[in-house]
Design a protein around this motif. Structure first.
Motif, PDB file in Angstrom:
ATOM      1  N   ASN A 186      57.986  36.720  55.055  1.00  0.00           N
ATOM      2  CA  ASN A 186      57.170  35.513  55.149  1.00  0.00           C
ATOM      3  C   ASN A 186      56.644  35.105  53.780  1.00  0.00           C
ATOM      4  O   ASN A 186      55.520  35.416  53.404  1.00  0.00           O
ATOM      5  N   PHE A 187      57.480  34.396  53.023  1.00  0.00           N
ATOM      6  CA  PHE A 187      57.106  33.971  51.674  1.00  0.00           C
ATOM      7  C   PHE A 187      56.326  32.665  51.736  1.00  0.00           C
ATOM      8  O   PHE A 187      56.831  31.647  52.205  1.00  0.00           O
ATOM      9  N   GLU A 188      55.080  32.701  51.221  1.00  0.00           N
ATOM     10  CA  GLU A 188      54.203  31.536  51.257  1.00  0.00           C
ATOM     11  C   GLU A 188      54.340  30.651  50.027  1.00  0.00           C
ATOM     12  O   GLU A 188      53.759  29.564  49.971  1.00  0.00           O
ATOM     13  N   GLY A 189      55.080  31.119  49.025  1.00  0.00           N
ATOM     14  CA  GLY A 189      55.239  30.340  47.802  1.00  0.00           C
ATOM     15  C   GLY A 189      54.302  30.803  46.706  1.00  0.00           C
ATOM     16  O   GLY A 189      53.762  31.911  46.730  1.00  0.00           O
ATOM     17  N   ASN A 190      54.092  29.940  45.721  1.00  0.00           N
ATOM     18  CA  ASN A 190      53.214  30.258  44.606  1.00  0.00           C
ATOM     19  C   ASN A 190      51.747  30.228  45.018  1.00  0.00           C
ATOM     20  O   ASN A 190      51.342  29.394  45.842  1.00  0.00           O
ATOM     21  N   VAL A 191      50.959  31.123  44.447  1.00  0.00           N
ATOM     22  CA  VAL A 191      49.515  31.131  44.676  1.00  0.00           C
ATOM     23  C   VAL A 191      48.822  31.193  43.319  1.00  0.00           C
ATOM     24  O   VAL A 191      49.340  31.773  42.371  1.00  0.00           O
ATOM     25  N   GLU A 192      47.648  30.578  43.244  1.00  0.00           N
ATOM     26  CA  GLU A 192      46.889  30.564  42.000  1.00  0.00           C
ATOM     27  C   GLU A 192      45.815  31.644  42.016  1.00  0.00           C
ATOM     28  O   GLU A 192      45.295  32.005  43.074  1.00  0.00           O
ATOM     29  N   ALA A 193      45.457  32.109  40.825  1.00  0.00           N
ATOM     30  CA  ALA A 193      44.484  33.193  40.710  1.00  0.00           C
ATOM     31  C   ALA A 193      43.135  32.831  41.316  1.00  0.00           C
ATOM     32  O   ALA A 193      42.458  33.686  41.888  1.00  0.00           O
ATOM     33  N   ARG A 194      42.739  31.571  41.211  1.00  0.00           N
ATOM     34  CA  ARG A 194      41.433  31.169  41.727  1.00  0.00           C
ATOM     35  C   ARG A 194      41.333  31.250  43.244  1.00  0.00           C
ATOM     36  O   ARG A 194      40.239  31.231  43.801  1.00  0.00           O
ATOM     37  N   GLU A 195      42.482  31.338  43.937  1.00  0.00           N
ATOM     38  CA  GLU A 195      42.485  31.393  45.401  1.00  0.00           C
ATOM     39  C   GLU A 195      42.631  32.807  45.948  1.00  0.00           C
ATOM     40  O   GLU A 195      42.590  33.014  47.164  1.00  0.00           O
ATOM     41  N   LEU A 196      42.813  33.799  45.079  1.00  0.00           N
ATOM     42  CA  LEU A 196      43.111  35.152  45.541  1.00  0.00           C
ATOM     43  C   LEU A 196      42.029  35.711  46.456  1.00  0.00           C
ATOM     44  O   LEU A 196      42.315  36.281  47.513  1.00  0.00           O
TER      45      LEU A 196
ATOM     46  N   ASP B 117      53.932  40.347  37.362  1.00  0.00           N
ATOM     47  CA  ASP B 117      54.273  41.392  36.396  1.00  0.00           C
ATOM     48  C   ASP B 117      53.026  42.203  36.070  1.00  0.00           C
ATOM     49  O   ASP B 117      51.896  41.745  36.272  1.00  0.00           O
ATOM     50  N   GLY B 118      53.208  43.404  35.546  1.00  0.00           N
ATOM     51  CA  GLY B 118      52.090  44.312  35.312  1.00  0.00           C
ATOM     52  C   GLY B 118      51.103  43.837  34.269  1.00  0.00           C
ATOM     53  O   GLY B 118      49.904  44.123  34.362  1.00  0.00           O
ATOM     54  N   PHE B 119      51.571  43.101  33.267  1.00  0.00           N
ATOM     55  CA  PHE B 119      50.677  42.591  32.227  1.00  0.00           C
ATOM     56  C   PHE B 119      49.679  41.602  32.834  1.00  0.00           C
ATOM     57  O   PHE B 119      48.459  41.715  32.647  1.00  0.00           O
ATOM     58  N   THR B 120      50.209  40.650  33.581  1.00  0.00           N
ATOM     59  CA  THR B 120      49.357  39.647  34.227  1.00  0.00           C
ATOM     60  C   THR B 120      48.471  40.284  35.286  1.00  0.00           C
ATOM     61  O   THR B 120      47.274  40.005  35.355  1.00  0.00           O
ATOM     62  N   GLY B 121      49.049  41.155  36.089  1.00  0.00           N
ATOM     63  CA  GLY B 121      48.294  41.779  37.171  1.00  0.00           C
ATOM     64  C   GLY B 121      47.125  42.598  36.682  1.00  0.00           C
ATOM     65  O   GLY B 121      46.035  42.564  37.261  1.00  0.00           O
ATOM     66  N   ASN B 122      47.323  43.331  35.588  1.00  0.00           N
ATOM     67  CA  ASN B 122      46.244  44.148  35.048  1.00  0.00           C
ATOM     68  C   ASN B 122      45.108  43.289  34.529  1.00  0.00           C
ATOM     69  O   ASN B 122      43.929  43.609  34.723  1.00  0.00           O
TER      70      ASN B 122
ATOM     71  N   LYS C 157      41.231  43.278  36.055  1.00  0.00           N
ATOM     72  CA  LYS C 157      40.053  43.542  35.230  1.00  0.00           C
ATOM     73  C   LYS C 157      39.127  42.329  35.161  1.00  0.00           C
ATOM     74  O   LYS C 157      37.904  42.477  35.054  1.00  0.00           O
ATOM     75  N   SER C 158      39.708  41.133  35.264  1.00  0.00           N
ATOM     76  CA  SER C 158      38.879  39.926  35.307  1.00  0.00           C
ATOM     77  C   SER C 158      38.048  39.880  36.578  1.00  0.00           C
ATOM     78  O   SER C 158      36.862  39.529  36.551  1.00  0.00           O
ATOM     79  N   ILE C 159      38.675  40.250  37.698  1.00  0.00           N
ATOM     80  CA  ILE C 159      37.956  40.270  38.975  1.00  0.00           C
ATOM     81  C   ILE C 159      36.845  41.309  38.941  1.00  0.00           C
ATOM     82  O   ILE C 159      35.701  41.043  39.331  1.00  0.00           O
ATOM     83  N   GLU C 160      37.169  42.517  38.453  1.00  0.00           N
ATOM     84  CA  GLU C 160      36.170  43.584  38.372  1.00  0.00           C
ATOM     85  C   GLU C 160      35.015  43.179  37.458  1.00  0.00           C
ATOM     86  O   GLU C 160      33.841  43.370  37.801  1.00  0.00           O
ATOM     87  N   GLY C 161      35.346  42.615  36.294  1.00  0.00           N
ATOM     88  CA  GLY C 161      34.311  42.234  35.349  1.00  0.00           C
ATOM     89  C   GLY C 161      33.440  41.103  35.856  1.00  0.00           C
ATOM     90  O   GLY C 161      32.208  41.127  35.692  1.00  0.00           O
ATOM     91  N   THR C 162      34.053  40.115  36.494  1.00  0.00           N
ATOM     92  CA  THR C 162      33.297  38.985  37.024  1.00  0.00           C
ATOM     93  C   THR C 162      32.356  39.426  38.131  1.00  0.00           C
ATOM     94  O   THR C 162      31.178  39.029  38.164  1.00  0.00           O
TER      95      THR C 162
END
Length: 331
Positions: free
Chosen positions: A201-211, A222-227, A231-236
């Motif tokens: 069930n592929f929903e397509g592209n999602v943006e970080a602000r909606e996670l 990819d791991g670079f973006t995911g990391n 850390k942005s979520i944890e820090g915020t």
């Protein structure tokens, strides 16, 4: 089942690790735990239990150690011997709150990669506003990725959510800079095509602000973006709670207001609490290897053990291996 635990890994080891282990033994009667570490340092926190085996180790993989070198040279470390127990079939899964790089390197060297998995991925469940959470991968196992890697991440994430969270048709999302199909770089554009043609069930592209709004059940990147997103979520989250606390403590009036909303704030904090979701699993290995947060408290260790237990019970690694074996071979 038998689970191996690194008793010396993490900021709060060994106390938090041992206490988390004891909580798990009390709740999970079908689990036996092998606790690896310095017997003398763990002794003040250990209680005798018929399903607890303590294995003395003379070395510890430190946070500042070079990952690959630590696994090769510190042969009697709690992390290395824990991984060897899984590799040799003496334990069904393992977990550590210690050096992430060393655990990933050791997982590859000792436990081994599933045939056909090009690159294992680090995955964890992150909180959402509705309390359901979403699985995100890769969170840093590989800084770079190919489209075929993202497809495999999605397949492994789909299997995990179906098995562990009992969701019949998880929504798969591809992290991107926009929701339109043609958005992104060469990696995301090519990955979009592969994911759109896959049997889930592929929903397509999602943006970080909606996670955190629960836009998908599994999000791949990819791991670079995911990391960086992790850390942005944890820090915020940490900053927001600190700002709220400072604001409520700034005056007598605000302190009185804090008393009135104390329970509501606690519910919000609990909803965003990472310790409820367990650790990060290294998907793509032959057996479950769980990375608990470095600052894990006993509750977080308990949750990570629960996660490992569920992965073993539901044969997550075996199902991933069977599914990947049926896919066309990739480089």
């Amino acid at each position: 089942m038998k689970l191996a635990v690194d008793g010396m890994g993490g900021d709060n080891a060994p106390q938090a690790i041992v206490q988390g282990v004891l909580l798990a033994l009390a709740d999970f009667p079908n689990v036996e735990i092998q606790l690896y570490g310095d017997e003398q340092k763990m002794a003040p926190f250990i209680q005798q239990h018929e399903r607890l085996q303590v294995i003395h180790c003379t070395e510890v993989v430190e946070a500042e150690d070079d990952p690959a070198r630590a696994v090769r040279r510190k042969k009697d470390s709690s992390m290395t011997r824990m991984l060897e127990a899984v590799a040799e079939g003496r334990a069904d899964a393992c977990l550590s709150a210690g050096n992430t790089g060393a655990l990933m390197a050791g997982g590859l060297f000792k436990v081994g990669r599933i045939d056909g998995v090009a690159r294992p991925a680090l995955a964890t469940t992150l909180p959402t506003m509705n309390g359901d959470g979403f699985l995100m991968l890769d969170l840093g196992a590989n800084a770079e990725a190919k489209p075929e890697n993202l497809l495999q991440y999605a397949i492994m994430g789909d299997i995990y959510v179906k098995k562990v969270r009992a969701q019949q048709s998880p929504r798969i999302g591809l992290l991107n800079i926009g929701t339109e199909e043609k958005k992104g770089n060469d990696l995301t554009k090519s990955a979009y095509t592969l994911l759109n043609e896959a049997n889930f069930n592929f929903e397509g592209n999602v943006e970080a602000r909606e996670l955190l709004n629960g836009v998908a059940d599994v999000v791949v990147t990819d791991g670079f973006t995911g990391n960086m997103v992790l850390k942005s979520i944890e820090g915020t989250a940490g900053t927001i709670f600190k700002m709220l606390k400072d604001s409520f403590m700034s005056s007598t009036k605000s302190k009185l207001a804090a008393v009135l909303v104390k329970n509501d704030l606690k519910q919000l904090k609990d909803k965003m609490d990472y310790t409820e979701y367990g650790g990060a699993a290294l998907f793509g290995l032959k057996s479950p290897v769980i990375k608990a947060h470095g600052s894990s408290n006993p509750k977080a260790i308990y949750s990570a053990i629960r996660q490992a237990r569920i992965m073993v019970e539901h044969n997550v690694c075996e199902t991933i291996a069977e599914t990947i074996a049926q896919m066309p071979k990739t480089e």
